[in-house]
Design a protein around this motif. Structure first.
Motif, PDB file in Angstrom:
ATOM      1  N   ILE A 126     -12.181  10.251  26.305  1.00 41.28           N
ATOM      2  CA  ILE A 126     -13.412  10.492  27.059  1.00 41.28           C
ATOM      3  C   ILE A 126     -13.105  11.191  28.377  1.00 41.28           C
ATOM      4  O   ILE A 126     -13.778  12.159  28.754  1.00 41.28           O
ATOM      5  CB  ILE A 126     -14.146   9.154  27.284  1.00 41.28           C
ATOM      6  N   ALA A 127     -12.072  10.729  29.069  1.00 39.46           N
ATOM      7  CA  ALA A 127     -11.704  11.347  30.341  1.00 39.46           C
ATOM      8  C   ALA A 127     -11.261  12.791  30.141  1.00 39.46           C
ATOM      9  O   ALA A 127     -11.554  13.666  30.961  1.00 39.46           O
ATOM     10  CB  ALA A 127     -10.599  10.541  31.011  1.00 39.46           C
ATOM     11  N   ARG A 128     -10.566  13.077  29.051  1.00 41.93           N
ATOM     12  CA  ARG A 128     -10.112  14.447  28.779  1.00 41.93           C
ATOM     13  C   ARG A 128     -11.291  15.372  28.509  1.00 41.93           C
ATOM     14  O   ARG A 128     -11.295  16.538  28.925  1.00 41.93           O
ATOM     15  CB  ARG A 128      -9.128  14.453  27.607  1.00 41.93           C
ATOM     16  N   ILE A 129     -12.293  14.885  27.802  1.00 38.19           N
ATOM     17  CA  ILE A 129     -13.484  15.714  27.546  1.00 38.19           C
ATOM     18  C   ILE A 129     -14.208  16.010  28.845  1.00 38.19           C
ATOM     19  O   ILE A 129     -14.619  17.148  29.105  1.00 38.19           O
ATOM     20  CB  ILE A 129     -14.413  15.009  26.536  1.00 38.19           C
ATOM     21  N   GLN A 202     -18.858   6.139  21.550  1.00 40.71           N
ATOM     22  CA  GLN A 202     -17.829   7.107  21.181  1.00 40.71           C
ATOM     23  C   GLN A 202     -18.376   8.222  20.296  1.00 40.71           C
ATOM     24  O   GLN A 202     -17.940   9.377  20.393  1.00 40.71           O
ATOM     25  CB  GLN A 202     -16.679   6.406  20.454  1.00 40.71           C
ATOM     26  N   GLY A 203     -19.323   7.893  19.445  1.00 35.09           N
ATOM     27  CA  GLY A 203     -19.912   8.914  18.579  1.00 35.09           C
ATOM     28  C   GLY A 203     -20.585  10.009  19.380  1.00 35.09           C
ATOM     29  O   GLY A 203     -20.473  11.210  19.047  1.00 35.09           O
ATOM     30  N   LYS A 204     -21.268   9.638  20.448  1.00 35.86           N
ATOM     31  CA  LYS A 204     -21.937  10.639  21.274  1.00 35.86           C
ATOM     32  C   LYS A 204     -20.926  11.463  22.058  1.00 35.86           C
ATOM     33  O   LYS A 204     -21.102  12.679  22.242  1.00 35.86           O
ATOM     34  CB  LYS A 204     -22.938   9.967  22.204  1.00 35.86           C
ATOM     35  N   TRP A 205     -19.868  10.818  22.540  1.00 37.55           N
ATOM     36  CA  TRP A 205     -18.816  11.582  23.214  1.00 37.55           C
ATOM     37  C   TRP A 205     -18.166  12.567  22.250  1.00 37.55           C
ATOM     38  O   TRP A 205     -17.836  13.696  22.617  1.00 37.55           O
ATOM     39  CB  TRP A 205     -17.766  10.640  23.793  1.00 37.55           C
ATOM     40  N   LYS A 206     -17.961  12.141  21.020  1.00 33.17           N
ATOM     41  CA  LYS A 206     -17.358  13.014  20.016  1.00 33.17           C
ATOM     42  C   LYS A 206     -18.238  14.237  19.783  1.00 33.17           C
ATOM     43  O   LYS A 206     -17.761  15.383  19.751  1.00 33.17           O
ATOM     44  CB  LYS A 206     -17.170  12.239  18.712  1.00 33.17           C
ATOM     45  N   ARG A 207     -19.548  14.005  19.639  1.00 32.05           N
ATOM     46  CA  ARG A 207     -20.467  15.130  19.416  1.00 32.05           C
ATOM     47  C   ARG A 207     -20.567  16.013  20.657  1.00 32.05           C
ATOM     48  O   ARG A 207     -20.714  17.242  20.549  1.00 32.05           O
ATOM     49  CB  ARG A 207     -21.830  14.598  18.980  1.00 32.05           C
ATOM     50  N   PHE A 208     -20.492  15.407  21.856  1.00 30.21           N
ATOM     51  CA  PHE A 208     -20.471  16.195  23.083  1.00 30.21           C
ATOM     52  C   PHE A 208     -19.204  17.053  23.132  1.00 30.21           C
ATOM     53  O   PHE A 208     -19.232  18.238  23.482  1.00 30.21           O
ATOM     54  CB  PHE A 208     -20.544  15.258  24.289  1.00 30.21           C
ATOM     55  N   GLY A 209     -18.069  16.468  22.780  1.00 28.69           N
ATOM     56  CA  GLY A 209     -16.822  17.223  22.786  1.00 28.69           C
ATOM     57  C   GLY A 209     -16.864  18.408  21.848  1.00 28.69           C
ATOM     58  O   GLY A 209     -16.456  19.529  22.212  1.00 28.69           O
TER      59      GLY A 209
END
Length: 507
Positions: A126-129, A202-209
């Motif tokens: 998350i921090a890397r994104i 995490q799913g939303k962070w993944k889609r944001f990434g």
């Protein structure tokens, strides 16, 4: 969530200050590393949204007027006429490294070097994104910037980081997104509610990434079309945003500290001079969002409490005029005859600040289908979905009964359907509309695509040869604080001028 933002900032503000340059970057007198990473992430997200200082200067004074969302007759709004103001032009660079970068690099370093293995793997992803999000905006504004050595003043005592070539920055950012998204799962992150973008989802962070990967992949279209296609395909295969529930935005509060507030909203509370450009108003003809975006000022002193939402009365101010030359156009005898951003609905200090929206993603998918047919092969479906999402997105503002109805959306799509003959222009013009107030992104996408087609102003004394600038100039203190690396960047990229093109913006 808004109460949580306030509590987190009370913990963190005492260790954060506005430094003047790289000599002061990342000084750590109060041992910030002793804090758990959650409050730091909260602060990093808020800093990434920007305070009044950098949003006023980099996002609004320059980007919004150059891209013709806004216009102004006053001299403060230098971007309207392509004039150079050193503080204004360098503000986003200054604050990115003094506030955003040093905080996110601290978070990443803490998670990477965790000696007790107490933090879950997804926290680092998350921090890397978020780190990619922060860096991609500063490199898109300026070109070659400190990257590989940036923000590490109290980590490895490097106070004069080198400027990396933008080509290398983009390669690394895309690789970072690929690795970080792959490591994310579907459960709630250990960050929990300290994550004020997605509450640890995490799913939303993944889609944001992957959606950021889509954005960055398309940035390569002029300089490396094949690499652009490959990265866009990876983003699509990985899974980009699926609905407005995936929008990455900060839900601001009205205090108690300045950084809790929407930086754009703070500007509009303080500045009465800016108006909506006639280019933007004209583009919103027969668009139900016009009543949300625009309002005519009142004649009374308190112009922030009301305004006309009658779209037939809205009038944009042409760019490039002064308090004298505006007198020569109809209605120019009173600046209040021209529409301003709607202070009732979208410019409050507690309004959302968008990092990336689902509507943007749909318009990019439409472009991917137009170019390569790799997003389902139906650009019209993506265009329609983008329009619908963009209009429904307005409900994230506190707009009451001004919401765009399903009937209005249907009528708009009937009146202005997808036109395959002009598909790239159409979807990128809509991208320009939906990124209103996120003008750093509007400016970048315009340089990438050339859409919408804008007519530059040729104001006397402008410093861009009468053309819309292609970048901003660096923070001037770099010339003395980091001179060798600054000069190396210029020797590689070109002169530190508005008309110098950055790596991905080839002619």
């Amino acid at each position: 969530m808004k109460k949580y933002i306030t509590a987190i900032l009370a913990v963190f503000l005492f260790i954060t200050s506005c430094d003047d340059g790289f000599e002061e970057l990342n000084q750590d007198p109060n041992t910030a590393n002793d804090l758990v990473p959650g409050p730091k992430l909260t602060n990093a997200i808020l800093r990434a949204a920007g305070d009044r200082f950098e949003n006023w200067r980099g996002n609004l004074i320059y980007s919004s007027t150059m891209i013709q969302h806004m216009s102004a007759t006053g001299g403060v709004w230098a971007g309207d006429k392509y004039l150079y103001n050193a503080q204004w032009s360098g503000a986003w660079f200054e604050r990115t490294y003094n506030d955003m970068v040093k905080i996110i690099e601290d978070v990443v370093n803490q998670l990477e070097t965790d000696p007790d293995d107490q933090y879950a793997e997804e926290m680092l992803s998350i921090a890397r994104i978020l780190r990619v999000f922060i860096y991609h905006r500063v490199t898109d504004l300026y070109g070659d910037v400190p990257y590989s050595e940036a923000g590490r003043g109290f980590i490895d005592v490097n106070l004069r980081p080198k400027y990396d070539p933008q080509s290398e920055i983009y390669t690394d950012m895309l690789n970072e997104l690929e690795e970080a998204t792959a490591a994310l799962g579907t459960e709630t992150s250990q960050f929990g509610d300290a994550d004020i973008l997605f509450s640890g989802d995490q799913g939303k962070w993944k889609r944001f990434g992957y959606s950021l990967m889509l954005r960055l992949g398309l940035r390569l279209i002029k300089v490396d079309p094949e690499a652009s296609r490959q990265w866009v395909q990876k983003a699509i295969d990985g899974g980009v945003m699926q609905s407005n529930d995936d929008i990455a935005f900060v839900n601001h509060t009205d205090g108690p500290e300045g950084i809790n507030r929407n930086g754009n909203g703070q500007v509009f509370l303080a500045d009465d001079d800016v108006r909506l450009s006639d280019t933007f108003i004209n583009a919103l003809e027969d668009d139900p969002r016009l009543r949300i975006y625009a309002a005519l000022p009142n004649d009374d002193d308190d112009r922030r409490t009301s305004g006309s939402n009658d779209p037939t009365l809205q009038r944009g101010l042409p760019n490039g005029l002064t308090t004298e030359t505006v007198q020569d156009i109809p209605g120019g005898d009173d600046i209040n005859n021209f529409s301003e951003p709607n202070r009732n609905l979208i410019t409050g200090e507690d309004d959302p600040y968008f990092f990336q929206s689902y509507a943007e993603v749909e318009f990019m998918l439409a472009e991917a289908d137009i170019r390569w047919g790799i997003a389902g092969g139906d650009p019209k479906a993506h265009y329609d979905a983008g329009i619908t999402a963009a209009m429904k997105q307005m409900d994230l503002y506190d707009i009451g009964d001004q919401s765009v109805t399903d009937t209005e959306i249907s009528d708009f799509l009937t009146a202005k359907p997808y036109d395959a003959a002009n598909g790239l222009e159409q979807v990128n013009t809509q991208y320009w509309i939906v990124t209103f107030l996120n003008d750093i992104e509007s400016f970048a996408n315009w340089r990438r695509t050339g859409f919408p087609v804008l007519t530059p102003v040729n104001f006397p004394g402008n410093v861009s040869n009468g053309q819309i600038p292609r970048r901003l100039r660096y923070f001037e203190r770099e010339q003395t604080a980091n001179p060798q690396n600054y000069q190396e960047a210029l020797s590689r990229q070109g002169p530190d001028e508005f008309f110098t093109r950055i790596w991905w913006d080839v002619e």
